[in-house]
Design a protein around this motif. Structure first.
Motif, PDB file in Angstrom:
ATOM      1  N   PHE A  46       0.839  -1.197   0.000  1.00  0.00           N
ATOM      2  CA  PHE A  46       0.000   0.000   0.000  1.00  0.00           C
ATOM      3  C   PHE A  46       0.878   1.254   0.000  1.00  0.00           C
ATOM      4  CE2 PHE A  46      -3.041  -3.072   1.192  1.00  0.00           C
ATOM      5  CZ  PHE A  46      -4.307  -2.542   1.005  1.00  0.00           C
ATOM      6  N   GLU A  47       0.433   2.276  -0.732  1.00  0.00           N
ATOM      7  CA  GLU A  47       1.056   3.594  -0.622  1.00  0.00           C
ATOM      8  C   GLU A  47       0.644   4.208   0.712  1.00  0.00           C
ATOM      9  OE1 GLU A  47       2.928   4.851  -3.020  1.00  0.00           O
ATOM     10  OE2 GLU A  47       2.566   3.334  -4.563  1.00  0.00           O
ATOM     11  N   ALA A  48       1.471   5.107   1.199  1.00  0.00           N
ATOM     12  CA  ALA A  48       1.137   5.790   2.449  1.00  0.00           C
ATOM     13  C   ALA A  48      -0.198   6.518   2.321  1.00  0.00           C
ATOM     14  CB  ALA A  48       2.245   6.786   2.824  1.00  0.00           C
ATOM     15  N   SER A  49      -0.442   7.090   1.149  1.00  0.00           N
ATOM     16  CA  SER A  49      -1.694   7.832   0.952  1.00  0.00           C
ATOM     17  C   SER A  49      -2.893   6.886   0.981  1.00  0.00           C
ATOM     18  CB  SER A  49      -1.660   8.572  -0.379  1.00  0.00           C
ATOM     19  OG  SER A  49      -1.607   7.637  -1.456  1.00  0.00           O
ATOM     20  N   GLU A  50      -2.698   5.661   0.539  1.00  0.00           N
ATOM     21  CA  GLU A  50      -3.799   4.694   0.556  1.00  0.00           C
ATOM     22  C   GLU A  50      -4.139   4.290   1.983  1.00  0.00           C
ATOM     23  OE1 GLU A  50      -3.405   2.310  -3.652  1.00  0.00           O
ATOM     24  OE2 GLU A  50      -2.008   1.763  -2.062  1.00  0.00           O
ATOM     25  N   ILE A  51      -3.123   4.119   2.798  1.00  0.00           N
ATOM     26  CA  ILE A  51      -3.361   3.795   4.203  1.00  0.00           C
ATOM     27  C   ILE A  51      -4.114   4.926   4.878  1.00  0.00           C
ATOM     28  CG2 ILE A  51      -2.259   3.234   6.399  1.00  0.00           C
ATOM     29  CD1 ILE A  51       0.061   2.060   4.822  1.00  0.00           C
ATOM     30  N   ALA A  52      -3.693   6.141   4.575  1.00  0.00           N
ATOM     31  CA  ALA A  52      -4.373   7.306   5.147  1.00  0.00           C
ATOM     32  C   ALA A  52      -5.829   7.341   4.704  1.00  0.00           C
ATOM     33  CB  ALA A  52      -3.656   8.586   4.735  1.00  0.00           C
ATOM     34  N   THR A  53      -6.071   7.016   3.447  1.00  0.00           N
ATOM     35  CA  THR A  53      -7.444   6.989   2.928  1.00  0.00           C
ATOM     36  C   THR A  53      -8.270   5.931   3.643  1.00  0.00           C
ATOM     37  OG1 THR A  53      -6.725   7.725   0.735  1.00  0.00           O
ATOM     38  CG2 THR A  53      -8.852   6.615   0.870  1.00  0.00           C
ATOM     39  N   LEU A  54      -7.683   4.742   3.816  1.00  0.00           N
ATOM     40  CA  LEU A  54      -8.392   3.659   4.490  1.00  0.00           C
ATOM     41  C   LEU A  54      -8.783   4.071   5.904  1.00  0.00           C
ATOM     42  CD1 LEU A  54      -9.414   0.767   4.795  1.00  0.00           C
ATOM     43  CD2 LEU A  54      -7.073   0.064   5.351  1.00  0.00           C
ATOM     44  N   ILE A  55      -7.816   4.574   6.653  1.00  0.00           N
ATOM     45  CA  ILE A  55      -8.091   4.978   8.031  1.00  0.00           C
ATOM     46  C   ILE A  55      -9.144   6.081   8.069  1.00  0.00           C
ATOM     47  CG2 ILE A  55      -7.064   6.098  10.056  1.00  0.00           C
ATOM     48  CD1 ILE A  55      -4.547   4.523   9.592  1.00  0.00           C
ATOM     49  N   SER A  56      -9.017   7.017   7.154  1.00  0.00           N
ATOM     50  CA  SER A  56      -9.976   8.117   7.109  1.00  0.00           C
ATOM     51  C   SER A  56     -11.391   7.626   6.828  1.00  0.00           C
ATOM     52  CB  SER A  56      -9.528   9.125   6.043  1.00  0.00           C
ATOM     53  OG  SER A  56     -10.568  10.026   5.747  1.00  0.00           O
ATOM     54  N   LEU A  57     -11.510   6.714   5.888  1.00  0.00           N
ATOM     55  CA  LEU A  57     -12.830   6.171   5.556  1.00  0.00           C
ATOM     56  C   LEU A  57     -13.409   5.396   6.737  1.00  0.00           C
ATOM     57  CD1 LEU A  57     -12.170   4.991   1.874  1.00  0.00           C
ATOM     58  CD2 LEU A  57     -13.745   6.807   2.589  1.00  0.00           C
ATOM     59  N   LEU A  58     -12.565   4.600   7.403  1.00  0.00           N
ATOM     60  CA  LEU A  58     -13.036   3.840   8.560  1.00  0.00           C
ATOM     61  C   LEU A  58     -13.542   4.774   9.650  1.00  0.00           C
ATOM     62  CD1 LEU A  58     -10.256   1.090   8.770  1.00  0.00           C
ATOM     63  CD2 LEU A  58     -12.635   0.795   8.045  1.00  0.00           C
ATOM     64  N   LYS A  59     -12.784   5.828   9.899  1.00  0.00           N
ATOM     65  CA  LYS A  59     -13.217   6.780  10.933  1.00  0.00           C
ATOM     66  C   LYS A  59     -14.546   7.430  10.566  1.00  0.00           C
ATOM     67  CE  LYS A  59      -8.671   8.149  12.763  1.00  0.00           C
ATOM     68  NZ  LYS A  59      -7.618   9.195  12.689  1.00  0.00           N
ATOM     69  N   ARG A  60     -14.715   7.707   9.282  1.00  0.00           N
ATOM     70  CA  ARG A  60     -15.955   8.363   8.863  1.00  0.00           C
ATOM     71  C   ARG A  60     -17.156   7.427   8.994  1.00  0.00           C
ATOM     72  NH1 ARG A  60     -15.235  10.503   3.063  1.00  0.00           N
ATOM     73  NH2 ARG A  60     -17.507  10.716   3.221  1.00  0.00           N
ATOM     74  N   VAL A  61     -16.943   6.138   8.808  1.00  0.00           N
ATOM     75  CA  VAL A  61     -18.045   5.190   9.010  1.00  0.00           C
ATOM     76  C   VAL A  61     -18.448   5.184  10.475  1.00  0.00           C
ATOM     77  CG1 VAL A  61     -18.735   2.757   8.922  1.00  0.00           C
ATOM     78  CG2 VAL A  61     -17.346   3.725   7.078  1.00  0.00           C
ATOM     79  N   GLU A  62     -17.440   5.245  11.320  1.00  0.00           N
ATOM     80  CA  GLU A  62     -17.683   5.153  12.759  1.00  0.00           C
ATOM     81  C   GLU A  62     -18.216   6.464  13.333  1.00  0.00           C
ATOM     82  OE1 GLU A  62     -14.148   3.978  14.745  1.00  0.00           O
ATOM     83  OE2 GLU A  62     -15.022   4.180  16.750  1.00  0.00           O
ATOM     84  N   ALA A  63     -17.769   7.576  12.767  1.00  0.00           N
ATOM     85  CA  ALA A  63     -17.975   8.891  13.368  1.00  0.00           C
ATOM     86  C   ALA A  63     -19.424   9.245  13.701  1.00  0.00           C
ATOM     87  CB  ALA A  63     -17.366   9.964  12.464  1.00  0.00           C
ATOM     88  N   PRO A  64     -20.398   9.032  12.783  1.00  0.00           N
ATOM     89  CA  PRO A  64     -21.758   9.501  13.063  1.00  0.00           C
ATOM     90  C   PRO A  64     -22.365   8.888  14.314  1.00  0.00           C
ATOM     91  CG  PRO A  64     -21.532   8.871  10.750  1.00  0.00           C
ATOM     92  CD  PRO A  64     -20.298   8.419  11.454  1.00  0.00           C
ATOM     93  N   ARG A  65     -21.777   7.774  14.774  1.00  0.00           N
ATOM     94  CA  ARG A  65     -22.324   7.089  15.941  1.00  0.00           C
ATOM     95  C   ARG A  65     -21.545   7.404  17.219  1.00  0.00           C
ATOM     96  NH1 ARG A  65     -23.818   5.200  11.736  1.00  0.00           N
ATOM     97  NH2 ARG A  65     -21.690   5.307  11.023  1.00  0.00           N
ATOM     98  N   ALA A  66     -20.534   8.234  17.084  1.00  0.00           N
ATOM     99  CA  ALA A  66     -19.676   8.523  18.242  1.00  0.00           C
ATOM    100  C   ALA A  66     -20.364   9.457  19.229  1.00  0.00           C
ATOM    101  CB  ALA A  66     -18.358   9.119  17.783  1.00  0.00           C
TER     102      ALA A  66
END
Lengths: 157, 157
Positions: free
Chosen positions: A137-157
DNA sequence: TCTAGATTGTTATGATCTATAACAGTAATG
DNA sequence: CATTACTGTTATAGATCATAACAATCTAGA
């Protein structure tokens, strides 16, 4: 393995098609998470840490003096289930339960020197594990993955 | 809630910082997966399905005649743990264990009409759930998320 | 101040999930 | 034909997790 696996799923009559499930974010999340957690557990095992124990140690080092209830909330686990985790960390001399002057019910959790040491070693091991896990994975792809995961979780936080 | 939560974590002395964990792909994966799975379970509960039972039904409908061992492999669970799942589906009349003429040890799992009906209803419910879960995501972002998850999992397949 | 209610950490407990070992019946292999 | 491998199954133990109940303590309102 006596029976050779056919390479092409289109010509293999025994191939099980899971495209319906694979189109679901939830199913991919489940499968990927299972694999990564199992792998991560193996990484932490030599240090005598479970995933949740490691996470608790990290939060105690990063937030010296935190109380158990807040720690449990931060870890998204029940207070009652945190007790044995904190017991484990304390019995191994990695943290201490210290009294809170203003509230005799509560304990302030603080790391010991050994705890800070374990924190550093475990974090290095986990970082190395993630680097290996995500080596294509590129570093930017990892950042994208983490960002997307956080956004899925965020509305329920 | 008698004690008001402060909005700004920088001014809230009780805020627990988890940035160290949040930089780890594995931790975000774990947390996000937990939330989504719990949510998905609620979606399937009115239909009397658990996540794994739903997944098994989907694969049986999409691969009529599949055997239990292959189904277990596709679901990444143990054969022994699949038995009760198939029992459940069969007892509810959603699938049938039919004999394989060429192998008297094995069962070919085939869906019933009721099973295909349940498949359609459950899949609709899950799709609706995912749409709600990901309502602030572009379609391309969902595709990216799924693609990244598959790539994390792929090297170990 | 005093009392009712809330909070903290804890224990006990049951539900669920998962992996492992062992088994009988059957098939495949040499 | 004898050995080995595979299929579905049962039993079982470990891990994980949520819930309820408890004593000690704190908080807030009358």
């Amino acid at each position: 393995m006596t029976r050779a696996a056919k390479a092409d799923p289109h010509t293999d009559p025994d191939h099980v098609s899971d495209h319906t499930l694979r189109d679901l974010a939830g199913y991919n999340l489940r499968r990927t998470s299972q694999i990564v957690q199992a792998d991560l557990a193996k990484t932490l095992e030599p240090l005598g840490l479970r995933m949740i124990t490691f996470a608790a140690l990290v939060l105690i080092v990063d937030n010296a003096g935190v109380r158990q209830t807040r720690l449990a909330n931060a870890l998204a686990i029940e207070r009652s289930n945190l007790v044995l985790i904190v017991d484990d960390l304390e019995q191994r001399g990695l943290i201490q339960r210290t009294q809170v002057p203003t509230d005799r019910r509560a304990y302030a959790l603080v790391p010991t020197d050994a705890g800070r040491d374990m924190y550093a070693r475990a974090l290095n091991a986990v970082h190395a594990h993630e680097a290996a896990l995500l080596n294509n994975f590129e570093a930017s792809e990892i950042a994208t993955l983490i960002s997307l995961l956080k956004r899925v979780e965020a509305p329920r936080a």
